[in-house]
Design a protein around this motif. Structure first.
Motif, PDB file in Angstrom:
ATOM      1  N   LYS A 180       0.825  -1.206   0.000  1.00  0.00           N
ATOM      2  CA  LYS A 180       0.000   0.000   0.000  1.00  0.00           C
ATOM      3  C   LYS A 180       0.863   1.262   0.000  1.00  0.00           C
ATOM      4  O   LYS A 180       0.609   2.214  -0.762  1.00  0.00           O
ATOM      5  N   ASN A 181       1.870   1.291   0.867  1.00  0.00           N
ATOM      6  CA  ASN A 181       2.771   2.451   0.918  1.00  0.00           C
ATOM      7  C   ASN A 181       3.585   2.570  -0.374  1.00  0.00           C
ATOM      8  O   ASN A 181       3.852   3.678  -0.844  1.00  0.00           O
ATOM      9  N   ALA A 182       3.956   1.447  -0.934  1.00  0.00           N
ATOM     10  CA  ALA A 182       4.714   1.460  -2.184  1.00  0.00           C
ATOM     11  C   ALA A 182       3.896   2.105  -3.287  1.00  0.00           C
ATOM     12  O   ALA A 182       4.384   2.974  -4.030  1.00  0.00           O
ATOM     13  N   VAL A 183       2.628   1.695  -3.418  1.00  0.00           N
ATOM     14  CA  VAL A 183       1.732   2.271  -4.438  1.00  0.00           C
ATOM     15  C   VAL A 183       1.572   3.772  -4.205  1.00  0.00           C
ATOM     16  O   VAL A 183       1.590   4.567  -5.151  1.00  0.00           O
ATOM     17  N   ASN A 184       1.429   4.153  -2.946  1.00  0.00           N
ATOM     18  CA  ASN A 184       1.268   5.569  -2.613  1.00  0.00           C
ATOM     19  C   ASN A 184       2.450   6.396  -3.113  1.00  0.00           C
ATOM     20  O   ASN A 184       2.266   7.451  -3.747  1.00  0.00           O
ATOM     21  N   TYR A 185       3.674   5.926  -2.858  1.00  0.00           N
ATOM     22  CA  TYR A 185       4.856   6.701  -3.263  1.00  0.00           C
ATOM     23  C   TYR A 185       5.133   6.612  -4.763  1.00  0.00           C
ATOM     24  O   TYR A 185       5.642   7.558  -5.357  1.00  0.00           O
ATOM     25  N   TYR A 186       4.762   5.479  -5.385  1.00  0.00           N
ATOM     26  CA  TYR A 186       4.873   5.416  -6.846  1.00  0.00           C
ATOM     27  C   TYR A 186       3.951   6.459  -7.480  1.00  0.00           C
ATOM     28  O   TYR A 186       4.321   7.138  -8.454  1.00  0.00           O
ATOM     29  N   ASN A 187       2.747   6.592  -6.921  1.00  0.00           N
ATOM     30  CA  ASN A 187       1.799   7.589  -7.438  1.00  0.00           C
ATOM     31  C   ASN A 187       2.306   9.012  -7.217  1.00  0.00           C
ATOM     32  O   ASN A 187       2.165   9.879  -8.085  1.00  0.00           O
ATOM     33  N   LEU A 188       2.875   9.245  -6.038  1.00  0.00           N
ATOM     34  CA  LEU A 188       3.444  10.577  -5.769  1.00  0.00           C
ATOM     35  C   LEU A 188       4.580  10.883  -6.738  1.00  0.00           C
ATOM     36  O   LEU A 188       4.744  12.028  -7.180  1.00  0.00           O
ATOM     37  N   TYR A 189       5.344   9.872  -7.060  1.00  0.00           N
ATOM     38  CA  TYR A 189       6.422  10.043  -8.038  1.00  0.00           C
ATOM     39  C   TYR A 189       5.857  10.464  -9.383  1.00  0.00           C
ATOM     40  O   TYR A 189       6.337  11.420 -10.008  1.00  0.00           O
ATOM     41  N   LEU A 190       4.819   9.778  -9.855  1.00  0.00           N
ATOM     42  CA  LEU A 190       4.227  10.100 -11.157  1.00  0.00           C
ATOM     43  C   LEU A 190       3.571  11.488 -11.145  1.00  0.00           C
ATOM     44  O   LEU A 190       3.636  12.222 -12.138  1.00  0.00           O
ATOM     45  N   LYS A 191       2.951  11.855 -10.014  1.00  0.00           N
ATOM     46  CA  LYS A 191       2.304  13.168  -9.910  1.00  0.00           C
ATOM     47  C   LYS A 191       3.313  14.308  -9.859  1.00  0.00           C
ATOM     48  O   LYS A 191       2.977  15.462 -10.144  1.00  0.00           O
ATOM     49  N   SER A 192       4.562  14.014  -9.475  1.00  0.00           N
ATOM     50  CA  SER A 192       5.594  15.057  -9.394  1.00  0.00           C
ATOM     51  C   SER A 192       6.137  15.437 -10.772  1.00  0.00           C
ATOM     52  O   SER A 192       7.029  16.287 -10.870  1.00  0.00           O
ATOM     53  N   LYS A 193       5.584  14.796 -11.818  1.00  0.00           N
ATOM     54  CA  LYS A 193       5.914  15.102 -13.211  1.00  0.00           C
ATOM     55  C   LYS A 193       7.408  14.967 -13.521  1.00  0.00           C
ATOM     56  O   LYS A 193       8.076  15.949 -13.886  1.00  0.00           O
ATOM     57  N   PRO A 194       7.949  13.762 -13.377  1.00  0.00           N
ATOM     58  CA  PRO A 194       9.349  13.549 -13.764  1.00  0.00           C
ATOM     59  C   PRO A 194       9.509  13.716 -15.269  1.00  0.00           C
ATOM     60  O   PRO A 194       8.546  13.543 -16.030  1.00  0.00           O
ATOM     61  N   ASP A 195      10.702  14.055 -15.708  1.00  0.00           N
ATOM     62  CA  ASP A 195      10.981  14.261 -17.128  1.00  0.00           C
ATOM     63  C   ASP A 195      10.729  12.955 -17.892  1.00  0.00           C
ATOM     64  O   ASP A 195      11.447  11.967 -17.684  1.00  0.00           O
ATOM     65  N   PRO A 196       9.740  12.936 -18.793  1.00  0.00           N
ATOM     66  CA  PRO A 196       9.417  11.687 -19.497  1.00  0.00           C
ATOM     67  C   PRO A 196      10.522  11.223 -20.430  1.00  0.00           C
ATOM     68  O   PRO A 196      10.599  10.037 -20.764  1.00  0.00           O
ATOM     69  N   GLY A 197      11.364  12.143 -20.849  1.00  0.00           N
ATOM     70  CA  GLY A 197      12.470  11.769 -21.730  1.00  0.00           C
ATOM     71  C   GLY A 197      13.614  11.143 -20.962  1.00  0.00           C
ATOM     72  O   GLY A 197      14.101  10.065 -21.308  1.00  0.00           O
ATOM     73  N   LYS A 198      14.021  11.805 -19.881  1.00  0.00           N
ATOM     74  CA  LYS A 198      15.170  11.339 -19.106  1.00  0.00           C
ATOM     75  C   LYS A 198      14.821  10.166 -18.179  1.00  0.00           C
ATOM     76  O   LYS A 198      15.685   9.374 -17.832  1.00  0.00           O
TER      77      LYS A 198
END
Length: 377
Positions: A341-359
């Protein structure tokens, strides 16, 4: 003045050279126009390579040194030193050549030879201080040089800075005080004395000297020292105003903002005090702090200290919502702590933080895949 004196001495020595006829006017022209390489070449064309005439060798060495031909200059000075050992001017020249070539140990050895011959040679002690291997050795030579000439500004400044490094503020202040008394117009020494005066509680003196210095040059270091002095004199409005000038110039720091916060607090201007207290905190935090905690967390993971890694990563998030930390936390909860559950939460936070899709395409795709897998399970 020193140049013409040198030229005069050189020309005087020419008159004593016993060799082929020498064109004095030609040689003088070389010296006056500072064409030392031409002068050296001319002398070499007249005198034999194996000459043992120390006046000739000294002249050639001097010209070679002044033209930057250090290897030949050293060679000729060494010849003179062999023929006439313990020649202090020659030893100084050899020390200077080796210093400029980066051979500090040889330069230091020549200077030590000089003080062995002349224990009261101010210039030798002054130069030896520059080759001090530690603060204690540097202090020893500077103190000796200062004893021989207490008003020399360069030695006084260096000795004062060394005392300051050792937190011997009164000694540092006194050294500068003596030199300043001999040269009241030396603003460099007066500026160096300001932080020492602050350390010793001479706040009124700091303000008075600072005001005088600012008429000559608006230096941020002087302003900083004056601001501190105003604070300790309980002139809080002046303290805040002085440090505000630094903020307006964009050269504020944690310390100046802190004094502003305290000054506004004492003035009961609590809204401003709050603003500057927050600015102090922000200034004191490095932009890279989150990165450092990320590195620390990674080290803990490598050592399999997973609770410590978790603490480090979360500590990093208090300084910056860094997307890479979210990703690292997702992996940590996923594979090491086994908390889906915590893993999914932080994976989602990672995606919401808008990492550079290219890099970070690989990490983005992996996070999405793990969310799908963990959610299904």
């Amino acid at each position: 003045m020193k140049f013409w004196l040198s030229v005069g001495l050189i020309i005087f020595s020419i008159q004593h050279l016993v060799a082929q006829a020498i064109d004095k006017e030609r040689l003088l022209e070389y010296y006056e126009s500072q064409r030392y390489a031409d002068a050296a070449q001319y002398l070499q064309s007249i005198y034999p390579a194996d000459t043992r005439d120390t006046k000739v060798l000294t002249q050639m060495a001097y010209c070679q040194m002044m033209s930057g031909n250090f290897p030949e200059a050293e060679k000729n000075y060494l010849k003179v030193n062999t023929i006439e050992p313990n020649n202090v001017p020659v030893l100084f020249s050899l020390a200077g050549i080796n210093s400029r070539r980066g051979n500090k140990n040889k330069a230091k050895a020549y200077l030590l030879d000089i003080i062995r011959l002349d224990s009261l040679n101010f210039n030798a002690y002054r130069q030896l201080a520059g080759f001090g291997e530690n603060t204690g050795e540097r202090l020893k030579y500077l103190k000796k040089a200062n004893t021989l000439n207490a008003t020399d500004p360069d030695v006084a400044y260096d000795l004062s800075m060394t005392y300051r490094e050792l937190k011997q503020y009164q000694e540092a202040y006194d050294v500068l005080e003596t030199a300043i008394a001999a040269d009241p117009g030396n603003f460099t020494l007066q500026q160096a004395q300001l932080p020492l005066a602050n350390q010793l509680g001479k706040y009124t003196e700091v303000v008075e000297t600072g005001e005088k210095l600012l008429k000559e040059n608006s230096d941020v270091n002087v302003i900083n020292e004056m601001g501190q002095a105003y604070f300790y004199l309980k002139e809080y409005q002046k303290c805040a105003a002085v440090f505000k000038t630094l903020e307006d110039l964009g050269v504020q720091n944690e310390g100046t903002l802190y004094f502003m916060a305290l000054s506004y607090r004492e003035l009961k201007e609590y809204d401003k005090a709050e603003i500057y207290a927050k600015k102090t905190i922000d200034e004191g935090i490095s932009n890279h702090t989150a990165l450092y905690y990320t590195a620390l967390g990674g080290i803990y993971e490598q050592k399999k200290k997973f609770p410590n890694a978790l603490e480090a990563y979360k500590r990093g998030l208090t300084f910056d919502n860094n997307h890479s930390i979210y990703y690292r936390l997702g992996l940590l909860y996923d594979f090491n702590l086994k908390q889906a559950k915590n893993a999914v939460n932080y994976y989602n936070l990672y995606l919401k933080s808008k990492p550079d899709p290219g890099k970070e395409k690989e990490q983005v795709d992996y996070a999405k895949a793990r969310i799908t897998a963990l959610t299904k399970s």
